[in-house]
Design an enzyme around this catalytic site. Sequence first.
Site, mmCIF file in Angstrom:
data_model
loop_
_atom_site.group_PDB
_atom_site.id
_atom_site.type_symbol
_atom_site.label_atom_id
_atom_site.label_comp_id
_atom_site.label_asym_id
_atom_site.label_seq_id
_atom_site.Cartn_x
_atom_site.Cartn_y
_atom_site.Cartn_z
ATOM 1 N N ASP A 1 0.863 -1.303 -0.058
ATOM 2 C CA ASP A 1 0.079 0.041 0.039
ATOM 3 C C ASP A 1 0.751 1.241 -0.080
ATOM 4 O OD1 ASP A 1 0.793 -0.501 2.522
ATOM 5 O OD2 ASP A 1 -1.149 -0.006 3.390
ATOM 6 N N HIS A 2 2.124 1.013 0.147
ATOM 7 C CA HIS A 2 2.943 2.183 -0.191
ATOM 8 C C HIS A 2 4.270 2.354 -1.346
ATOM 9 C CE1 HIS A 2 2.171 3.855 3.869
ATOM 10 N NE2 HIS A 2 1.770 2.832 4.188
ATOM 11 N N ASP B 1 3.328 5.314 7.932
ATOM 12 C CA ASP B 1 2.786 4.346 9.046
ATOM 13 C C ASP B 1 3.376 4.215 10.197
ATOM 14 O OD1 ASP B 1 0.430 4.395 7.223
ATOM 15 O OD2 ASP B 1 0.882 2.170 6.533
ATOM 16 N N ASP C 1 -0.495 9.602 10.242
ATOM 17 C CA ASP C 1 -1.424 8.361 9.897
ATOM 18 C C ASP C 1 -2.587 8.137 10.830
ATOM 19 O OD1 ASP C 1 -2.045 5.544 9.785
ATOM 20 O OD2 ASP C 1 -0.303 4.857 10.985
ATOM 21 N N SER D 1 3.246 -10.605 3.756
ATOM 22 C CA SER D 1 4.402 -11.172 3.300
ATOM 23 C C SER D 1 5.786 -10.387 3.853
ATOM 24 C CB SER D 1 4.357 -11.305 1.834
ATOM 25 O OG SER D 1 4.334 -9.908 1.148
ATOM 26 N N SER D 2 5.520 -9.054 3.856
ATOM 27 C CA SER D 2 6.818 -8.066 4.424
ATOM 28 C C SER D 2 6.761 -8.103 6.091
ATOM 29 C CB SER D 2 6.978 -6.802 3.517
ATOM 30 O OG SER D 2 5.631 -6.577 3.445
ATOM 31 N N VAL E 1 -1.163 -7.844 17.081
ATOM 32 C CA VAL E 1 -1.350 -6.543 17.926
ATOM 33 C C VAL E 1 -1.300 -5.432 16.513
ATOM 34 C CG1 VAL E 1 -0.002 -7.129 19.739
ATOM 35 C CG2 VAL E 1 1.383 -6.010 17.924
ATOM 36 N N ALA F 1 -0.610 -2.242 14.219
ATOM 37 C CA ALA F 1 0.558 -2.013 13.725
ATOM 38 C C ALA F 1 0.686 -0.316 13.678
ATOM 39 C CB ALA F 1 0.862 -2.339 12.074
ATOM 40 N N HIS F 2 -0.753 0.321 13.827
ATOM 41 C CA HIS F 2 -0.753 1.777 13.827
ATOM 42 C C HIS F 2 -0.907 2.234 15.133
ATOM 43 C CE1 HIS F 2 -1.324 1.716 9.324
ATOM 44 N NE2 HIS F 2 -1.546 0.319 9.749
ATOM 45 N N ASP G 1 -5.930 -5.035 -14.839
ATOM 46 C CA ASP G 1 -6.301 -6.200 -14.980
ATOM 47 C C ASP G 1 -5.315 -6.799 -16.079
ATOM 48 O OD1 ASP G 1 -7.843 -8.423 -15.554
ATOM 49 O OD2 ASP G 1 -9.663 -7.508 -16.192
#
Length: 556
Positions: free
Chosen positions: A78-79, A164, A196, A233-234, A366, A368-369, A444
Amino acid sequence: MSNKQTEQIKFYALGGVGEVGKNMYVLELDDEMVIIDTGCMHPEDDMLGVDIVIPDMTYLIENKEKVKGIILTQALDDHIGALPYVLRELNVPVYGSRFTMALVKDLCNEVGVPGKQQFNEVHSNSKIKIGKTPVSFFKTNYSVPDTLGVMIHTSQGPIIHTGDFKFDQNPVDGMPSEMDKLTEIGSKGVLCLLSDSTGAEVPGYAPSESLVAEGLKESFHEAPESIIVSVFSSNIYRIQQVLEAAEREERKVVVVGKEIERAVEIALELGYLDDLEGTLIDLKTYKKLPSDETVVVTTGSQGEPMSCLMRMAKGSHQTVKIKSKDRIIISAVPSPGNEKQVSQMVDLLSRTGADVVYGKDKKIHVPAHACQEELKLLLNVVQPQHFIPVAGEYRMQVAQHHLARSVGIQQDEIFLLDKGECVEFNKRKAKQTGKVPAGHVLIDGLGVGDVGNIVLRDRRLLSKDGILVVVVTLNKAHNKVLSGPDVISRGFVYVRESEALIRQAETLVKETIDQQIAQNQTDWATMKSGIRDQLSKLLFDKTKRRPMIMPIIMEG
């Protein structure tokens, strides 16, 4: 600091406000533009067949000579997810931390970006210039390693973008946020804070990421069969804690899924992930081990239809088969909008007889923000002259607005923005002005932006009431029907059980064509429109459905 005293500053978001994901923020400083983050988001339920969604870059492309650089705050999709598509249009320098840039290079290789890229590694003590503008950084805590906040030093004062973040007092990497830098710059006067908003509705403080270690330890203990853990994944810190929990239980860990395998490979290479005990194994070794000696780490915590965990839930994953008594740990909570998908996946997993551990009360995840008290702490430390809540759905931005008011920031110094809405700063005063083009671009397959509202509308129609194709062959010279009309139905009615209706439709089309020939309305566009209108009325009267009607007229 810049010496110019007349600098005109404009700020707007092309994504990341009014939504979670797709973060993209732009600062215009006189005739130069600096972009912060280039994120993507997963498609909404009504975006049928779409792979990912990226911000609309029309305004940037129209002003490409002004764009001087892109700063990335962290390595989540998302970044960074839209970066390959941005770089196809804007070949400009990109700045990000070591871990972020490693994932960015991998992403750009995978998606394919022509030409030579200008990738630049920075760290929390870097001081750079983008165009004429000085930029510095500060370390933040988040669920991904190597995250950075950004300070843009303008003639009117610094503009701070948090990225974030949360204030983790006991971070997994042992490196807390650089509060001292924020305190120092706050004491000198900050023009604007961009903060954020994702956790702005949650009271209190976000618990430390380190607490997850205890939750995983409990969940791993006495698990009778294989353990499957789903993470982003990250989220390397979470994967590190899985490794440590597995070591305690004398289990081996296999990472399954292309995206997460690459992230782990990069993290090991760069030293962000430690596997001192040799706990990580490959798939070949995994297959040979008894199930009670293994842990599978995979993606799919958001119930994505094609993710590894969803395929395991459906029994269609090639390697990992879920058995009764396996323990499945979903170490994430649903992002806004994904609740239904996650719920369906948990249901599917439960049907396998596995023990599914998920939800907020299990200590396996927990937030993250930053939550409300941390956001207020930030506002008190920075004491910005102006405040713009970013990164969150609109209600989260509103919650941030209330927090800012509660710590004494004046109403007219807070700006709640939608995508494309601009705030201009002049002589340290700010006002909302105008709007730049902003919205969604849908990816797509290999197509970028070729699926728009019309195509989505057609896909929705097809998914609701199906399609009816009418084929007719005309002799144009004599205006006579040579063959047909033939009606073909897909997803509308089952033809064998609706022969009378299909025959009625064919008769109506024949009558409509004959009528149009008699009235000399023989151009094909008029004919098709007439067929569509008449057939639509008949089908709605008989079935109360509105299939897509596609007349095909051929010349014989």
